[in-house]
Scaffold this motif. Structure first.
Motif, PDB file in Angstrom:
ATOM      1  N   LEU A   1       0.960  -1.102   0.027  1.00 41.38           N
ATOM      2  CA  LEU A   1      -0.059   0.087  -0.108  1.00 41.38           C
ATOM      3  C   LEU A   1       1.141   1.223  -0.081  1.00 41.38           C
ATOM      4  CD1 LEU A   1      -2.806   0.862  -0.151  1.00 41.38           C
ATOM      5  CD2 LEU A   1      -2.887   0.627   2.339  1.00 41.38           C
TER       6      LEU A   1
ATOM      7  N   THR B   1      -5.567   3.908   2.422  1.00 38.52           N
ATOM      8  CA  THR B   1      -6.455   3.411   1.390  1.00 38.52           C
ATOM      9  C   THR B   1      -7.207   4.638   0.773  1.00 38.52           C
ATOM     10  OG1 THR B   1      -8.250   3.076   3.154  1.00 38.52           O
ATOM     11  CG2 THR B   1      -6.471   1.264   2.401  1.00 38.52           C
ATOM     12  N   LYS B   2      -7.425   5.464   1.716  1.00 37.34           N
ATOM     13  CA  LYS B   2      -8.137   6.883   1.665  1.00 37.34           C
ATOM     14  C   LYS B   2      -7.343   7.565   0.397  1.00 37.34           C
ATOM     15  CE  LYS B   2     -10.538  10.719   3.458  1.00 37.34           C
ATOM     16  NZ  LYS B   2     -10.793  11.649   4.732  1.00 37.34           N
TER      17      LYS B   2
ATOM     18  N   ARG C   1      -7.045   6.235  -2.798  1.00 35.91           N
ATOM     19  CA  ARG C   1      -8.432   6.256  -3.635  1.00 35.91           C
ATOM     20  C   ARG C   1      -8.643   7.543  -4.169  1.00 35.91           C
ATOM     21  NH1 ARG C   1     -10.587   2.765   0.535  1.00 35.91           N
ATOM     22  NH2 ARG C   1     -11.735   1.018  -0.616  1.00 35.91           N
TER      23      ARG C   1
ATOM     24  N   ARG D   1      -9.708  -0.766  -6.984  1.00 29.49           N
ATOM     25  CA  ARG D   1     -11.072  -0.768  -6.186  1.00 29.49           C
ATOM     26  C   ARG D   1     -11.064  -2.017  -5.435  1.00 29.49           C
ATOM     27  NH1 ARG D   1     -12.956   2.899  -9.677  1.00 29.49           N
ATOM     28  NH2 ARG D   1     -13.785   4.922  -9.071  1.00 29.49           N
TER      29      ARG D   1
ATOM     30  N   LEU E   1      -8.505  -2.496  -2.695  1.00 30.86           N
ATOM     31  CA  LEU E   1      -8.875  -1.785  -1.423  1.00 30.86           C
ATOM     32  C   LEU E   1     -10.063  -2.324  -0.768  1.00 30.86           C
ATOM     33  CD1 LEU E   1      -8.226   1.913  -3.449  1.00 30.86           C
ATOM     34  CD2 LEU E   1      -6.612   0.514  -1.734  1.00 30.86           C
ATOM     35  N   GLU E   2     -11.201  -2.681  -1.455  1.00 32.81           N
ATOM     36  CA  GLU E   2     -12.059  -3.186  -0.814  1.00 32.81           C
ATOM     37  C   GLU E   2     -11.627  -4.419   0.360  1.00 32.81           C
ATOM     38  OE1 GLU E   2     -15.185  -3.876  -3.509  1.00 32.81           O
ATOM     39  OE2 GLU E   2     -15.473  -2.012  -4.031  1.00 32.81           O
TER      40      GLU E   2
ATOM     41  N   ILE F   1      -8.599  -4.848   1.412  1.00 30.87           N
ATOM     42  CA  ILE F   1      -7.952  -4.549   2.657  1.00 30.87           C
ATOM     43  C   ILE F   1      -8.960  -3.769   3.683  1.00 30.87           C
ATOM     44  CG2 ILE F   1      -6.622  -2.352   3.408  1.00 30.87           C
ATOM     45  CD1 ILE F   1      -5.073  -2.679   0.423  1.00 30.87           C
ATOM     46  N   ASP F   2      -9.574  -3.155   3.309  1.00 30.10           N
ATOM     47  CA  ASP F   2     -10.970  -2.593   4.298  1.00 30.10           C
ATOM     48  C   ASP F   2     -11.665  -3.676   4.835  1.00 30.10           C
ATOM     49  OD1 ASP F   2     -10.426  -0.193   3.296  1.00 30.10           O
ATOM     50  OD2 ASP F   2     -12.283   0.040   1.985  1.00 30.10           O
TER      51      ASP F   2
ATOM     52  N   LEU G   1      -0.990  -6.545  -4.163  1.00 28.20           N
ATOM     53  CA  LEU G   1      -0.649  -5.161  -4.179  1.00 28.20           C
ATOM     54  C   LEU G   1       0.936  -4.734  -4.769  1.00 28.20           C
ATOM     55  CD1 LEU G   1      -1.520  -4.269  -0.484  1.00 28.20           C
ATOM     56  CD2 LEU G   1      -2.282  -3.021  -2.353  1.00 28.20           C
TER      57      LEU G   1
END
Length: 136
Positions: free
Chosen positions: A5, A31-32, A35, A51, A54-55, A57-58, A122
């Protein structure tokens, strides 16, 4: 996972000196940041893939945080399986307290495998993103 990341965050600052000064340190903020600064610079196909990454990861972030930064507060045998309880001692500001997380060795193995796979994705994507940014 965070190293990959970090590479994406650095890729997003390659042609944007104002973003370079804002590169964050916390996982959620990274992540923000990606994005906001990298997604708009990618083609549709690559944007959709990022996307998805990142989802993932969330989805894994709370469990990952509690295992890495939490404290083991209990252990017991449940049949033949060892059950561990982790608690996050540092709680998110302004949000409800996170409850302790109870896991087995199998759960930790799966979490580790998921994070390792995500880390590989990643790293692969960081190379793709750098290549695409250089083209533009």
């Amino acid at each position: 996972m965070e190293t990959g990341l970090d590479l994406l965050a650095l890729s997003s600052t390659a042609a944007n000196s104002s973003a370079r000064q804002k590169t964050p340190h916390q996982l959620g903020e990274k992540t923000k940041f990606v994005r906001q600064h990298l997604l708009p610079r990618l083609s549709g196909e690559h944007s959709a893939k990022l996307r998805s990454i990142l989802e993932r990861i969330d989805q894994l972030s709370v469990q990952r945080h509690d295992v890495i930064h939490g404290a083991g507060i209990g252990e017991e045998m449940n049949g033949k399986a060892m059950v561990m309880t982790f608690a996050s001692l540092l709680q998110p500001k302004g949000r409800p307290r996170r409850l302790p997380m109870t896991v087995t060795a199998d759960h930790l193995d799966k979490l580790t495998a998921d994070i390792f796979d995500l880390w590989g994705d990643l790293l692969d994507f960081a190379e793709i993103a750098a290549r695409e940014i250089r083209k533009n």
